[in-house]
Design an enzyme around this catalytic site. Structure first.
Site, PDB file in Angstrom:
ATOM      1  CB  SER A 135       1.095 -13.368 -10.730  1.00  0.00           C
ATOM      2  OG  SER A 135       1.330 -12.290 -11.574  1.00  0.00           O
ATOM      3  CG  ASP A 167      -0.951  -9.261 -13.069  1.00  0.00           C
ATOM      4  OD1 ASP A 167      -1.192  -8.213 -12.440  1.00  0.00           O
ATOM      5  OD2 ASP A 167      -0.012 -10.016 -12.757  1.00  0.00           O
ATOM      6  CG  ASP A 172      -0.243 -10.056  -8.607  1.00  0.00           C
ATOM      7  OD1 ASP A 172      -0.307  -9.958  -9.843  1.00  0.00           O
ATOM      8  OD2 ASP A 172       0.832 -10.208  -7.999  1.00  0.00           O
ATOM      9  CG  ASP A 174       2.788  -7.866 -10.492  1.00  0.00           C
ATOM     10  OD1 ASP A 174       1.845  -8.245 -11.210  1.00  0.00           O
ATOM     11  OD2 ASP A 174       3.720  -8.600 -10.160  1.00  0.00           O
TER      12      ASP A 174
HETATM   13 MG    MG Z   1       1.293 -10.222 -11.250  1.00  0.00          MG
END
Ligand code: MG
Length: 447
Positions: free
Chosen positions: A95, A236, A238, A240
């Protein structure tokens, strides 16, 4: 207690989450999902490929059918899980953590990510998985069109004509993350004029730290001001989590992104709203305006998606700028949140939309704390808070929330990092700061 699983899967540096560990974990995860059809996706981190190879080997040797989505954002992978009706998904990602970290995020066939509690069940299988027979090993299949399929599904939920007519100018700070695989293309296809920064995927994260905090996106803020863009967007690593910069150059914190998303959703369709106990009360205030109920959960995506899978919620969201749109998946989807808010700013500026969100002052801080000391800190906080009176509630074993009139503070042991997080909120800045300082000092003395 789960040894490896935190609030959102397993995370660590290569020392802890290396190829041997990933192989064993993937075998256990495959067995937990009855050796069915498993998707694998990863972000672009330097250790991603080696962990991917170990995870695929683990799943295959447990007898799973493996479909490899390659490098995608987490929301894209979680959308594909529902679309392909697979039995489970492993995303190799850390993440927003620093470059040396990586991890395994595990999601079940319903789209609910594996919590600490369920992780404990999987850990019992570590080293105890019966390997598949030689003759029943299945070949790995590739699937290279995930971003395209995710984009098409998002476009079908938007009004591209409204965006194409207004042609907003948006600056995207991709933070050298996986949003590069989808966000610029989607916004271009929707008719936006875009400028990207930190736009190549790079596991060293040379442009900025991956967490989209205000101090990390100063370049974006400056560029929005200088170019008079309609807004700036940062994710961020990744994809999400998402934050915005409004057309005046003001940072829009995750809580507000979340509250605005709720407002936009409820204008279209009423229903329950799901959020965590660490999110601004602005979300509940917005929901009440529409006569809708807010359901609070413990902090962590698995708890929110679990409630959403079993209820009638139309949207979910949390303070870090993660919003769940159940028509796409039960995962936080920063790509769709971007498109949805971009669509809204074609009607009026982002700062004007934000005026519709009740104003609270949020103060957030962290205190470094080893895993060993987390419990002692929370126990000390509990003793201090309960001796003072007011409404003090424990949420799971990792958080304590203290509510006073028009203000609250939550003290939470991070599930992914060696720290205690303290968030406070009040109607005045001074009060929010004083509240957070009080508990920051206490946590520091106990850590
Ligand atoms: Mg994330």
């Amino acid at each position: 207690m789960a040894k490896y699983f935190g609030t959102n899967g397993i995370r660590g540096t290569l020392e802890d989450v290396g190829p041997a560990f990933a192989l064993q974990a993937a075998q256990a995860i495959g067995a937990h999902f009855k050796c069915g059809r498993m998707l694998v996706a990863r972000d672009h981190r330097l250790t991603g490929e080696l962990l991917r190879n170990a995870v695929v080997a683990g799943l295959q040797s447990a007898g799973c059918e493996v479909i490899d989505l390659g490098i995608t954002t987490s929301p894209t992978a979680e959308f594909m899980l529902g679309k392909m009706k697979a039995d489970g998904l492993i995303i190799i990602t850390a993440s927003h953590n620093p470059p040396e970290y990586n991890g395994l995020k595990v999601v079940d066939g319903k789209g609910i990510s594996v919590s600490k509690e369920r992780g404990e069940e999987i850990e019992k299988l570590f080293g105890n998985v019966k390997l598949a027979d030689f003759g029943s090993i299945k070949p790995v299949q590739g699937h290279g069109t995930s971003a395209r399929e995710h984009m098409d599904a998002m476009k079908a939920l938007l009004h591209p004509d409204r965006i194409a007519k207004r042609k907003p100018f948006i600056i995207l700070d991709l933070g050298n993350g996986t949003t590069a695989t989808i966000a610029p293309q989607l916004l271009k296809e929707l008719g936006c004029k875009i400028l990207t920064i930190n736009s190549h995927m790079d596991g060293h994260f040379p442009g900025r730290p991956s967490e989209p905090l205000e101090q990390n996106i100063q370049e974006l803020i400056r560029m929005v001001k200088e170019t008079k863009a309609d807004c700036g967007i940062a994710w961020d690593g990744d994809g999400d989590r998402i934050v915005f910069v409004d057309e005046k150059g003001n940072f829009v914190v995750g809580d507000k992104v979340c509250a605005l998303s709720v407002l936009l959703k409820l204008k279209e369709k009423n229903g329950d709203v799901v959020t965590t106990v660490a999110t601004s009360k602005a979300v509940e205030d917005v929901a009440s305006k529409f006569g809708c109920k807010t359901i609070y959960t413990r902090v962590g995506a698995p708890y929110m998606s679990d409630v959403m899978a079993n209820g009638k919620a139309v949207i979910g969201g949390e303070e870090v700028g993660g919003v769940i749109w159940p028509e796409l998946s039960l995962a936080k989807d920063g790509i769709f949140t971007a498109a949805k808010i971009v669509e809204a700013i074609c009607e009026k500026p982002l700062s004007a939309w934000l005026k519709e969100i009740p104003a609270y002052y949020n103060v957030k801080t962290r205190v470094e704390c080893s895993e060993k000391r987390k419990k002692a800190v929370l126990d000390g906080v509990w003793d201090h808070a309960t001796s003072k009176g007011g409404r003090v509630i424990r949420h799971g074993d990792d958080a304590i929330r203290i509510d006073q009139v028009d203000s609250w503070v939550i003290i939470r042991a991070s599930g992914t990092e060696p720290c205690i997080r303290i968030f406070g909120e009040a109607k005045s800045k001074d009060k929010a700061e004083a509240l957070v300082k009080e508990y920051e000092k206490l946590a520091r003395s106990l850590a």
